[in-house]
Motif scaffolding. Structure first.
Motif, mmCIF file in Angstrom:
data_model
loop_
_atom_site.group_PDB
_atom_site.id
_atom_site.type_symbol
_atom_site.label_atom_id
_atom_site.label_comp_id
_atom_site.label_asym_id
_atom_site.label_seq_id
_atom_site.Cartn_x
_atom_site.Cartn_y
_atom_site.Cartn_z
ATOM 1 N N ALA A 82 0.851 -1.203 0.000
ATOM 2 C CA ALA A 82 0.000 0.000 0.000
ATOM 3 C C ALA A 82 0.884 1.250 0.000
ATOM 4 O O ALA A 82 0.630 2.207 -0.739
ATOM 5 N N GLY A 83 1.953 1.224 0.790
ATOM 6 C CA GLY A 83 2.892 2.351 0.826
ATOM 7 C C GLY A 83 3.512 2.620 -0.537
ATOM 8 O O GLY A 83 3.644 3.774 -0.955
ATOM 9 N N ALA B 257 -0.192 3.586 5.391
ATOM 10 C CA ALA B 257 -0.458 2.184 5.736
ATOM 11 C C ALA B 257 0.188 1.800 7.054
ATOM 12 O O ALA B 257 1.250 2.301 7.422
ATOM 13 N N ILE B 258 -0.491 0.891 7.763
ATOM 14 C CA ILE B 258 -0.031 0.422 9.065
ATOM 15 C C ILE B 258 -0.258 -1.085 9.155
ATOM 16 O O ILE B 258 -1.335 -1.575 8.821
ATOM 17 N N GLY B 259 0.747 -1.809 9.630
ATOM 18 C CA GLY B 259 0.570 -3.213 9.963
ATOM 19 C C GLY B 259 0.511 -3.372 11.473
ATOM 20 O O GLY B 259 1.327 -2.784 12.193
ATOM 21 N N VAL C 170 7.113 5.793 3.684
ATOM 22 C CA VAL C 170 7.148 5.327 5.083
ATOM 23 C C VAL C 170 5.807 4.724 5.466
ATOM 24 O O VAL C 170 4.756 5.343 5.260
ATOM 25 N N VAL C 171 5.820 3.511 6.008
ATOM 26 C CA VAL C 171 4.635 2.892 6.603
ATOM 27 C C VAL C 171 4.980 2.540 8.064
ATOM 28 O O VAL C 171 6.134 2.645 8.462
ATOM 29 N N PRO D 230 8.783 3.117 12.172
ATOM 30 C CA PRO D 230 8.588 3.619 10.813
ATOM 31 C C PRO D 230 9.416 2.759 9.871
ATOM 32 O O PRO D 230 10.598 2.528 10.122
ATOM 33 N N THR D 231 8.787 2.280 8.810
ATOM 34 C CA THR D 231 9.390 1.249 7.954
ATOM 35 C C THR D 231 9.399 1.726 6.509
ATOM 36 O O THR D 231 8.414 2.286 6.035
ATOM 37 N N GLN D 232 10.538 1.504 5.818
ATOM 38 C CA GLN D 232 10.663 2.027 4.451
ATOM 39 C C GLN D 232 10.947 0.910 3.460
ATOM 40 O O GLN D 232 11.351 -0.191 3.838
ATOM 41 N N PHE D 233 10.738 1.206 2.191
ATOM 42 C CA PHE D 233 10.967 0.208 1.141
ATOM 43 C C PHE D 233 11.985 0.690 0.125
ATOM 44 O O PHE D 233 12.147 0.067 -0.921
ATOM 45 N N ASP D 234 12.656 1.809 0.400
ATOM 46 C CA ASP D 234 13.911 2.088 -0.305
ATOM 47 C C ASP D 234 14.963 1.283 0.449
ATOM 48 O O ASP D 234 15.340 1.628 1.573
#
Lengths: 260, 260
Positions: free
Chosen positions: B123-124, B130-132, B167-168, B239-243
């Motif tokens: 989703a991010g 988005a939050i898990g 950031v999610v 806080p979680t990133q996908f880069d």
């Protein structure tokens, strides 16, 4: 007699018989002692999936007649293969794990869907220097010859320099003739995403089903990105980490009213 | 008449009938308009896997009698569910995507194996805040009551403050009585890994097979980690990133002899 040759674990996500892994094995045998643990079937786009609700098979297999190295075929995902190799098959940690050569790109956001890169990341989590290699040609008849020189150069650099804890390499190779490849470029992951389209069909019983397909959208014009490098004829090398913390956002989050 | 209620997409990885997602749906219905697209079967540890070599089914389903929201059951992974929701079912981007509440921890390195968090990350990637959410209790009879207050507080903060691109949030909730939960703590992902053990057995035909199991090893004593927070009775928010680029290592890599 001390054997100084490095022990190299080879895996992939296209399956143990794919031409890409056969090329990678050939190049690694020029550099070290090789052990292969790879999926028995294609596992593309499996990301970091592991098999926890099902059994795993993992058996020795002979693919090259009278080969001087061992190979194991595993029913699981690429990440399962790395775990199986380090915890069950080998008695020691390999000096290096290489994954690929993938048939198709794992640049930009593809790193996150990629079984090839997830295998390298898993090795990294276990403290093993690791590299994922991908060629920008999806076909099974892809020409891996021009890749060999770059695979060798990068592996030799990693064996010489090591990699810090928490960092693995994501290497993508343009689908070009040797003379047209301009060299190796260190990059960052381009900011890109997939715009999916679902192809809706009906099965013979009249129930709707879908095929996932989509278009790759690169939103990042940066000349320091892997996408730019690949489009301009370079092999891209992105240092890749698995601490996913967005450290830059922690300070801001601490200003929120989370405990009011 | 303008409807100001946010549109909230709910998904998970334990499957659409799991108690955790039923709790999350109930809390989200107090805040916004809810649409549920979730897997028809457990998809734990699927990471960021997507379904590209197989068909997908996705059908409306009624789980709560006369519910005021729609639900869809999907044969794919959590990431497939998010793609299906945004590209096929909805005509607009939801204002928020929440995933969970997972039965079991997704702290530390578990974030990378987690289907719950991969749905939030997907989703991010698509630009949706988005939050898990995960509760540290694997059982299907887990008590989600104490989680509700914290889920609501975090969702309301995200709707108020927004989240920056890329950031999610990864939220883990200790398995404690309400009175024993000390509050919410912003954290970084602890440096930890799994030490696998393979349980080797024989099938009725005499062929060896394995079950993957293992022990979680936390190598990180930091009091700013999610593991520390959870062990000390706090809800952890990372806080979680996908880069995935290891930006700090680019400069060093440029000193290597890659093009010699």
């Amino acid at each position: 007699m001390a054997d100084k040759k490095p022990l190299i674990l080879v895996t992939n996500d296209d399956g143990i018989t794919a031409p890409g892994i056969r090329t990678l094995i050939a190049v690694m045998k020029e550099i070290g002692d090789v052990i292969v643990v790879a999926p028995d079937s294609p596992q593309s786009a499996m990301g970091h999936a592991i098999t926890i609700n099902n059994t795993l098979y993992c058996d020795p297999i002979e693919i090259e007649k009278n080969a001087s190295h061992s190979e194991y075929s595993c029913s699981g995902t690429p990440v399962d293969c790395v775990k199986m190799a380090t915890r069950q098959i080998l008695n020691k940690k390999p000096d290096l794990c290489v994954s690929g050569i993938n048939h198709g790109s794992n640049s930009a956001i593809n790193v996150i869907y990629s079984g090839t890169m997830s295998a390298a990341v898993e090795a990294g989590i276990e403290g093993i220097p690791a590299i994922g290699f991908s060629l920008l040609d999806y076909s099974m008849t892809a020409n891996f010859e021009p890749s060999k020189k770059y695979v060798k150069a990068i592996v030799e650099n990693v064996l010489t320099n090591g990699l810090p804890k928490g960092v693995v390499l994501n290497v993508n190779i343009p689908n070009l003739k040797s003379v047209d490849i301009k060299g190796i470029k260190v990059c960052r992951q381009a900011n890109a995403h997939w715009k999916e389209e679902f192809d809706k069909r009906q099965n013979p019983m009249g129930r709707d089903y879908y095929w996932l397909s989509g278009k790759f959208i690169n939103e990042d014009k940066g000349e320091d990105t892997d996408e730019w490098a690949l489009q301009h004829g370079f092999v891209s090398v992105v240092p890749t980490q698995f601490d996913l913390t967005a450290h830059h956002y922690i300070q801001e989050l601490n200003n929120w009213n989370l405990n009011d």
